[in-house]
Design an enzyme around this catalytic site. Structure first.
Site, PDB file in Angstrom:
ATOM      1  N   ARG A  34       6.127   8.045  12.914  1.00  0.00           N
ATOM      2  CA  ARG A  34       6.093   8.591  11.558  1.00  0.00           C
ATOM      3  C   ARG A  34       5.480   9.980  11.514  1.00  0.00           C
ATOM      4  O   ARG A  34       4.618  10.340  12.314  1.00  0.00           O
ATOM      5  CB  ARG A  34       5.341   7.661  10.604  1.00  0.00           C
ATOM      6  CG  ARG A  34       3.835   7.678  10.735  1.00  0.00           C
ATOM      7  CD  ARG A  34       3.180   6.857   9.629  1.00  0.00           C
ATOM      8  NE  ARG A  34       1.738   6.801   9.792  1.00  0.00           N
ATOM      9  CZ  ARG A  34       0.923   6.142   8.985  1.00  0.00           C
ATOM     10  NH1 ARG A  34       1.415   5.475   7.959  1.00  0.00           N
ATOM     11  NH2 ARG A  34      -0.381   6.141   9.197  1.00  0.00           N
ATOM     12  N   HIS A  60       4.593   0.286  -0.199  1.00  0.00           N
ATOM     13  CA  HIS A  60       5.473  -0.448   0.687  1.00  0.00           C
ATOM     14  C   HIS A  60       4.720  -1.565   1.385  1.00  0.00           C
ATOM     15  O   HIS A  60       3.482  -1.583   1.426  1.00  0.00           O
ATOM     16  CB  HIS A  60       6.139   0.481   1.709  1.00  0.00           C
ATOM     17  CG  HIS A  60       5.175   1.204   2.590  1.00  0.00           C
ATOM     18  ND1 HIS A  60       4.506   2.346   2.192  1.00  0.00           N
ATOM     19  CD2 HIS A  60       4.753   0.967   3.865  1.00  0.00           C
ATOM     20  CE1 HIS A  60       3.720   2.771   3.159  1.00  0.00           C
ATOM     21  NE2 HIS A  60       3.849   1.951   4.196  1.00  0.00           N
ATOM     22  N   ASP A  83       0.613   5.108   1.870  1.00  0.00           N
ATOM     23  CA  ASP A  83      -0.057   5.603   3.070  1.00  0.00           C
ATOM     24  C   ASP A  83      -1.301   6.406   2.701  1.00  0.00           C
ATOM     25  O   ASP A  83      -1.260   7.300   1.855  1.00  0.00           O
ATOM     26  CB  ASP A  83       0.900   6.459   3.897  1.00  0.00           C
ATOM     27  CG  ASP A  83       1.926   5.611   4.630  1.00  0.00           C
ATOM     28  OD1 ASP A  83       1.633   4.437   4.920  1.00  0.00           O
ATOM     29  OD2 ASP A  83       3.031   6.132   4.916  1.00  0.00           O
ATOM     30  N   HIS A 119       0.834  -1.195   0.000  1.00  0.00           N
ATOM     31  CA  HIS A 119       0.000   0.000   0.000  1.00  0.00           C
ATOM     32  C   HIS A 119       0.875   1.254   0.000  1.00  0.00           C
ATOM     33  O   HIS A 119       2.057   1.213   0.336  1.00  0.00           O
ATOM     34  CB  HIS A 119      -0.897   0.033   1.242  1.00  0.00           C
ATOM     35  CG  HIS A 119      -0.140   0.203   2.525  1.00  0.00           C
ATOM     36  ND1 HIS A 119       0.613  -0.807   3.095  1.00  0.00           N
ATOM     37  CD2 HIS A 119       0.007   1.280   3.348  1.00  0.00           C
ATOM     38  CE1 HIS A 119       1.171  -0.378   4.201  1.00  0.00           C
ATOM     39  NE2 HIS A 119       0.830   0.891   4.378  1.00  0.00           N
TER      40      HIS A 119
END
Length: 324
Positions: free
Chosen positions: A297, A280, A131, A129
């Site tokens: 993140r 990723h 983000d 996917h």
């Protein structure tokens, strides 16, 4: 993120940093940089250029705290502030989201973490996917910092979607250039019998958009094969069987080993990737390990994708440009 039309080598030489590619099509390690320092413009430009060229860059041995992480991110764009975060995220730093696989996700929806992963990733390609890909304006980039990692396992893998598009045959590129696909949160999740808390979560917070199957990168001009295994529902205008077969073909193309790079995390490692040109795969090999994996993140606000013909993405539900 914006950059002048310079090569990665030129930008790195001017900044006095080293950019060392680690795979043929994607990924580079950058050394000679302290991300917690007050970086000069040349270093920022070199990092920006490397991200656009190599799609994901890695830094090791960094000593960033939450404030330093956000300050570094701000040199490249506007950090996203999520309206909802998990309990592990720092309450006083709204730009930081903490992803602590075992500590936070396990039992959140009334099931063990490994069961939750199995129901989300019931095919080999389902975990891939970008983000927040179901939003009409997915983040432009993500900067992920490792605090605690298992002694083994827990690697992340990225795929270069520009290289994947370029690797298609010319007739297939021409065919997919004009297609659009629906991206929807929670596509393909296999519910538990009876009441399922994760299904209720998906229904309460549904997000869906129609994106071009090939988007044009707003900075590099590259054509990006805009697919992923987690959000894509169906190619518009095609039957379900046709859509399924073509999406399978395109996903397999995107994750061919030559278009990917795998990164072994250490405490203090940082990965900075272009969320517009990559997808990723987060690890699923740590749930059985008696060791936490704690990552932090920051995501940078992105634009609305546009296709080869210039037509932008359209929101179906749950998102609007610039509002999180």
């Amino acid at each position: 993120m914006t950059t002048e039309n310079r090569t990665t080598d030129e930008a790195a030489r001017e900044a006095g940093v080293e950019v060392r590619p680690v795979a043929g099509y994607i990924g580079a390690e950058i050394s000679g940089v302290d991300l917690a320092a007050d970086l000069d413009d040349a270093v920022v430009a070199a990092i920006r250029t490397a991200v656009l060229r190599w799609k994901v860059v890695f830094f090791r041995g960094q000593r960033l705290d939450h404030a330093g992480h956000v300050a570094f991110a701000r040199r490249f764009g506007e950090p996203v502030v999520l309206p909802r975060r998990g309990k592990a995220s720092p309450p006083d730093v709204p730009e930081i989201e903490t992803t602590a696989d075992r500590l936070e996700l396990g039992r959140r929806y009334g099931m063990e973490h490994d069961e939750w992963l199995r129901r989300r990733r019931h095919t080999l390609l389902r975990g891939w996917h970008c983000d927040h890909g179901a939003r009409v304006d997915p983040p432009a980039a993500t900067i992920l910092r490792a605090e605690t990692v298992p002694p083994y396992g827990g690697d992340t893998t990225w795929a270069n979607l520009a290289a994947a598009y370029a690797g298609l045959s010319a007739p297939l590129r021409e065919f997919v250039d004009g297609l659009r696909a629906e991206h929807r949160l929670g596509v393909g999740y296999q519910p538990r019998p009876g009441d399922d808390a994760y299904v209720r979560h998906l229904l309460d917070r549904q997000v869906a958009s129609v994106h071009p199957l090939v988007r044009v990168h707003p900075e590099t001009g590259e054509r990006i094969l805009y697919v992923n295994g987690y959000y894509v529902e169906q190619i518009a205008g095609l039957s379900r069987p046709e859509s399924s077969a073509i999406l399978q073909l395109l996903l397999e193309q995107a994750v061919r080993p030559e278009y990917t790079v795998r990164f072994r995390w250490e405490p203090g490692s940082v990965a900075f990737w272009d969320n517009r040109a990559t997808m990723h795969l987060a690890p699923s090999d740590t749930a059985h390990l008696d060791h936490p994996r704690i990552m932090h993140r920051v995501m940078l606000a992105g634009d609305v994708p546009a296709g080869v013909d210039g037509t932008p993405s359209e929101a179906i539900t749950g998102s609007e440009p610039g509002r999180w």
